[in-house]
Scaffold this motif. Structure first.
Motif, PDB file in Angstrom:
ATOM      1  N   ALA A  51      -0.547  -3.893  -5.321  1.00 15.77           N
ATOM      2  CA  ALA A  51      -0.610  -3.320  -3.981  1.00 15.77           C
ATOM      3  C   ALA A  51       0.273  -4.104  -3.022  1.00 15.77           C
ATOM      4  O   ALA A  51       0.405  -5.326  -3.134  1.00 15.77           O
ATOM      5  N   SER A  52       0.858  -3.407  -2.090  1.00 21.51           N
ATOM      6  CA  SER A  52       1.644  -4.069  -1.056  1.00 21.51           C
ATOM      7  C   SER A  52       1.355  -3.421   0.289  1.00 21.51           C
ATOM      8  O   SER A  52       1.032  -2.236   0.362  1.00 21.51           O
ATOM      9  N   GLY A  53       1.476  -4.212   1.336  1.00 25.44           N
ATOM     10  CA  GLY A  53       1.176  -3.740   2.676  1.00 25.44           C
ATOM     11  C   GLY A  53       0.562  -4.868   3.470  1.00 25.44           C
ATOM     12  O   GLY A  53      -0.048  -5.773   2.899  1.00 25.44           O
ATOM     13  N   PRO A  54       0.687  -4.813   4.783  1.00 20.81           N
ATOM     14  CA  PRO A  54       0.276  -5.942   5.620  1.00 20.81           C
ATOM     15  C   PRO A  54      -1.213  -6.251   5.582  1.00 20.81           C
ATOM     16  O   PRO A  54      -1.594  -7.400   5.779  1.00 20.81           O
ATOM     17  N   THR A  55      -2.050  -5.258   5.347  1.00 21.66           N
ATOM     18  CA  THR A  55      -3.493  -5.506   5.383  1.00 21.66           C
ATOM     19  C   THR A  55      -4.193  -5.085   4.102  1.00 21.66           C
ATOM     20  O   THR A  55      -5.401  -4.894   4.077  1.00 21.66           O
ATOM     21  N   VAL A  56      -3.428  -4.954   3.020  1.00 25.41           N
ATOM     22  CA  VAL A  56      -4.001  -4.394   1.804  1.00 25.41           C
ATOM     23  C   VAL A  56      -5.145  -5.233   1.251  1.00 25.41           C
ATOM     24  O   VAL A  56      -6.059  -4.705   0.612  1.00 25.41           O
ATOM     25  N   SER A  57      -5.133  -6.529   1.478  1.00 26.09           N
ATOM     26  CA  SER A  57      -6.207  -7.370   0.944  1.00 26.09           C
ATOM     27  C   SER A  57      -7.545  -7.077   1.615  1.00 26.09           C
ATOM     28  O   SER A  57      -8.589  -7.488   1.109  1.00 26.09           O
ATOM     29  N   ASN A  87      -2.732  -9.618  -4.763  1.00 22.52           N
ATOM     30  CA  ASN A  87      -2.742  -8.205  -4.344  1.00 22.52           C
ATOM     31  C   ASN A  87      -2.755  -7.265  -5.538  1.00 22.52           C
ATOM     32  O   ASN A  87      -2.021  -6.278  -5.594  1.00 22.52           O
ATOM     33  N   THR A  88      -3.606  -7.581  -6.496  1.00 22.84           N
ATOM     34  CA  THR A  88      -3.676  -6.800  -7.732  1.00 22.84           C
ATOM     35  C   THR A  88      -5.120  -6.424  -8.046  1.00 22.84           C
ATOM     36  O   THR A  88      -6.025  -7.243  -7.885  1.00 22.84           O
ATOM     37  N   VAL A  89      -5.285  -5.207  -8.483  1.00 22.14           N
ATOM     38  CA  VAL A  89      -6.581  -4.700  -8.938  1.00 22.14           C
ATOM     39  C   VAL A  89      -6.450  -4.317 -10.411  1.00 22.14           C
ATOM     40  O   VAL A  89      -5.417  -3.779 -10.823  1.00 22.14           O
ATOM     41  N   TYR A  90      -7.484  -4.613 -11.156  1.00 22.20           N
ATOM     42  CA  TYR A  90      -7.469  -4.344 -12.597  1.00 22.20           C
ATOM     43  C   TYR A  90      -8.599  -3.385 -12.965  1.00 22.20           C
ATOM     44  O   TYR A  90      -9.637  -3.333 -12.303  1.00 22.20           O
ATOM     45  N   LEU A  91      -8.382  -2.673 -14.043  1.00 20.00           N
ATOM     46  CA  LEU A  91      -9.432  -1.882 -14.656  1.00 20.00           C
ATOM     47  C   LEU A  91      -9.422  -2.191 -16.150  1.00 20.00           C
ATOM     48  O   LEU A  91      -8.521  -1.765 -16.866  1.00 20.00           O
ATOM     49  N   GLN A  92     -10.394  -2.972 -16.570  1.00 20.83           N
ATOM     50  CA  GLN A  92     -10.544  -3.277 -17.998  1.00 20.83           C
ATOM     51  C   GLN A  92     -11.363  -2.159 -18.639  1.00 20.83           C
ATOM     52  O   GLN A  92     -12.495  -1.906 -18.219  1.00 20.83           O
ATOM     53  N   MET A  93     -10.791  -1.527 -19.624  1.00 17.40           N
ATOM     54  CA  MET A  93     -11.437  -0.387 -20.265  1.00 17.40           C
ATOM     55  C   MET A  93     -11.708  -0.727 -21.725  1.00 17.40           C
ATOM     56  O   MET A  93     -10.764  -0.953 -22.500  1.00 17.40           O
ATOM     57  N   ASN A  94     -12.973  -0.791 -22.082  1.00 15.47           N
ATOM     58  CA  ASN A  94     -13.381  -1.090 -23.447  1.00 15.47           C
ATOM     59  C   ASN A  94     -14.093   0.103 -24.061  1.00 15.47           C
ATOM     60  O   ASN A  94     -14.538   1.013 -23.352  1.00 15.47           O
ATOM     61  N   SER A  95     -14.229   0.079 -25.364  1.00 10.36           N
ATOM     62  CA  SER A  95     -14.932   1.151 -26.083  1.00 10.36           C
ATOM     63  C   SER A  95     -14.427   2.525 -25.648  1.00 10.36           C
ATOM     64  O   SER A  95     -15.206   3.427 -25.343  1.00 10.36           O
TER      65      SER A  95
END
Length: 124
Positions: free
Chosen positions: A24-30, A77-85
């Motif tokens: 993500a990028s942007g001045p207030t994204v966090s 500024n990174t979001v993850y989605l760990q997908m198992n099974s």
């Protein structure tokens, strides 16, 4: 303005795992709530998971609870989605989304910022 770029999609067999990333990028994204949606062929886009601006609260759709985990690293500024099974029914284009509040991200997706999507294909 918030910009989102997903990566990490691909093909996997049922029972396997994948980890999606959203830069993500942007001045207030966090300070934004972040989430993941998906759209399978011939179906409407559906919410998958979301988390608060600090990652302290996370929420999941019933269909993925216990298998998927959302997390974020605000310093990156990174979001993850760990997908198992993974299951064949998880096959879809996965979209990262951002909104000022977790509630609006899920309940008013028309106002979300969106990434371009990344394809996940799960074979039986």
């Amino acid at each position: 303005q918030v910009q989102l770029v997903e990566s990490g999609g691909g093909s996997v067999q049922a029972g396997g795992s994948l980890r999606l990333s959203c830069a993500a990028s942007g001045p207030t994204v966090s300070s934004y709530a972040m989430g993941w949606f998906r759209q399978a062929p011939g179906k409407e886009r559906e919410w998958v998971a979301s988390c608060s601006w600090d990652g302290g609260s996370s929420f999941y759709a019933r269909s993925v609870k216990g298998r998927f985990t959302i997390s974020r690293v605000n310093a990156e500024n990174t979001v993850y989605l760990q997908m198992n099974s993974l299951k064949p029914e998880d096959t879809a284009v996965y979209y990262c989304a951002a909104a000022p509040y977790t509630k609006t991200l899920v309940e008013n997706p028309g106002t979300n910022y969106w990434g371009q999507g990344t394809l996940v294909t799960v074979s039986a």
